[in-house]
Write an enzyme that holds these catalytic residues in place. Structure first.
Site, mmCIF file in Angstrom:
data_model
loop_
_atom_site.group_PDB
_atom_site.id
_atom_site.type_symbol
_atom_site.label_atom_id
_atom_site.label_comp_id
_atom_site.label_asym_id
_atom_site.label_seq_id
_atom_site.Cartn_x
_atom_site.Cartn_y
_atom_site.Cartn_z
ATOM 1 C CB SER A 4 6.779 -80.165 -50.019
ATOM 2 O OG SER A 4 6.227 -79.307 -50.998
ATOM 3 C CG HIS B 202 11.127 -79.475 -50.407
ATOM 4 N ND1 HIS B 202 12.376 -79.828 -50.877
ATOM 5 C CD2 HIS B 202 10.289 -79.585 -51.473
ATOM 6 C CE1 HIS B 202 12.293 -80.149 -52.154
ATOM 7 N NE2 HIS B 202 11.035 -79.999 -52.550
ATOM 8 C CG ASP C 58 8.168 -78.321 -54.112
ATOM 9 O OD1 ASP C 58 9.230 -78.817 -54.520
ATOM 10 O OD2 ASP C 58 7.440 -78.881 -53.267
ATOM 11 C CG MET D 90 6.477 -75.755 -59.215
ATOM 12 S SD MET D 90 5.028 -76.796 -59.186
ATOM 13 C CE MET D 90 5.500 -77.958 -57.904
ATOM 14 C CG HIS E 221 12.663 -79.022 -55.950
ATOM 15 N ND1 HIS E 221 11.698 -80.019 -55.881
ATOM 16 C CD2 HIS E 221 13.316 -79.216 -57.129
ATOM 17 C CE1 HIS E 221 11.766 -80.771 -56.981
ATOM 18 N NE2 HIS E 221 12.727 -80.299 -57.751
ATOM 19 C CG MET F 282 10.635 -78.474 -59.936
ATOM 20 S SD MET F 282 9.210 -79.099 -59.031
ATOM 21 C CE MET F 282 9.341 -78.091 -57.563
ATOM 22 C CG MET G 118 12.115 -84.772 -59.116
ATOM 23 S SD MET G 118 11.373 -83.972 -57.679
ATOM 24 C CE MET G 118 9.635 -84.358 -57.848
ATOM 25 C CG ASP H 126 10.266 -83.689 -53.876
ATOM 26 O OD1 ASP H 126 9.139 -83.887 -53.386
ATOM 27 O OD2 ASP H 126 10.604 -82.596 -54.386
HETATM 28 C C1 DX5 Z 1 6.473 -82.040 -56.770
HETATM 29 C C2 DX5 Z 1 7.235 -81.395 -55.646
HETATM 30 C C3 DX5 Z 1 7.138 -82.096 -54.356
HETATM 31 C C4 DX5 Z 1 5.741 -82.262 -53.824
HETATM 32 C C5 DX5 Z 1 5.706 -83.517 -53.023
HETATM 33 O O1 DX5 Z 1 6.761 -81.392 -57.939
HETATM 34 O O2 DX5 Z 1 8.615 -81.293 -55.970
HETATM 35 O O3 DX5 Z 1 7.983 -81.492 -53.376
HETATM 36 O O4 DX5 Z 1 5.317 -81.189 -53.032
HETATM 37 O O5 DX5 Z 1 4.401 -83.750 -52.644
HETATM 38 P P1 DX5 Z 1 3.933 -85.137 -52.067
HETATM 39 O O6 DX5 Z 1 4.774 -85.415 -50.850
HETATM 40 O O7 DX5 Z 1 2.500 -84.890 -51.718
HETATM 41 O O8 DX5 Z 1 4.138 -86.154 -53.141
HETATM 42 ZN ZN ZN Z 2 10.118 -80.607 -54.336
#
Ligand code: DX5
Ligand code: ZN
Length: 216
Positions: free
Chosen positions: A8, A33, A35, A37, A66, A68, A137, A173
């Protein structure tokens, strides 16, 4: 079962994002990956389509996006155009999961659905034939570096059973590292997202190899 590692980039050095993406590509990652947000579905803000479009130039590895964000549906086309290969929406976002998944496949992309830790696997029972990837998650989404939530192991196991012979990837994840990876893979996961576990050191090839080795 072949296990895929999806670092990620949430934990990357954003001042050198292009170089960081190139580095994890050369280190042997399977997916990148990303993320996304929105400061509404989760209490943090990250990447929009223009940033994804920029980093698309530095690697050919699949972009595993991903989302969110809530709503996600109005932006699916933008993320597809920016270079996403897999687009994952949250079952808790929007109102019409079935439609979002159809839209993603209609854009020629792989469709993913993600479940927050408190969401039961039953919510995806009637969309199993419309998904290419299911993301469990194992932390509450929003931030990297949180601890793995143990209760998700049972959910991973149940979803692996629901998948049966379907060609669906089961991604986990949050809090995946050398100590937790074997538990989630034994439960049935085959794509592991790792943010802090990959980016904490300088040698990404070594950290990705360490994750694979922890499975032996
Ligand atoms: C959290 C993200 C993850 C995050 C994982 O909201 O979806 O992808 O980056 O990070 P680690 O591996 O550090 O838990
Ligand atoms: Zn993620």
């Amino acid at each position: 079962m072949t296990i895929k590692i999806a670092p990620s980039i949430l934990s990357a050095d954003f001042s050198r994002l292009g170089e960081e993406v190139k580095a994890i590509d050369e280190a042997g990652c399977d997916y990148i990956h990303i993320d996304v947000m929105d400061g509404h579905f989760v209490p943090n803000l990250t990447f929009g389509p223009p940033i994804i479009k920029c980093i698309r130039k530095v690697t050919k590895k699949p972009f595993d996006v991903h989302l969110m964000i809530d709503p996600a549906q109005p932006y699916l086309e933008d993320y597809a155009a920016a270079g996403a290969d897999i687009i994952t929406v949250h079952a808790e976002a929007d109102k019409h999961l079935d439609r979002s998944l159809q839209v993603i496949r209609g854009l020629g992309k792989k469709a993913g659905v993600s479940l927050n830790p408190a969401t039961p696997e039953s919510v995806i029972e009637y969309v199993m034939d419309k998904v290419d990837l299911i993301l469990v998650m194992s932390v509450n989404p929003g931030f990297g570096g949180q601890s793995f939530i143990e209760s998700q192991v049972g959910k991973i196991r149940n979803i692996r059973k629901m998948i049966g012979k379907r060609p669906i990837e089961l991604q986990v994840d949050g809090g995946v590292n050398v100590d937790t990876i074997k538990t989630v893979v034994d439960a049935g996961a085959d794509v592991l997202v790792a943010g802090s576990a990959v980016f904490k050191g300088d040698d990404y090839k070594a950290t990705i190899a360490a994750l694979h080795n922890a499975l032996k």
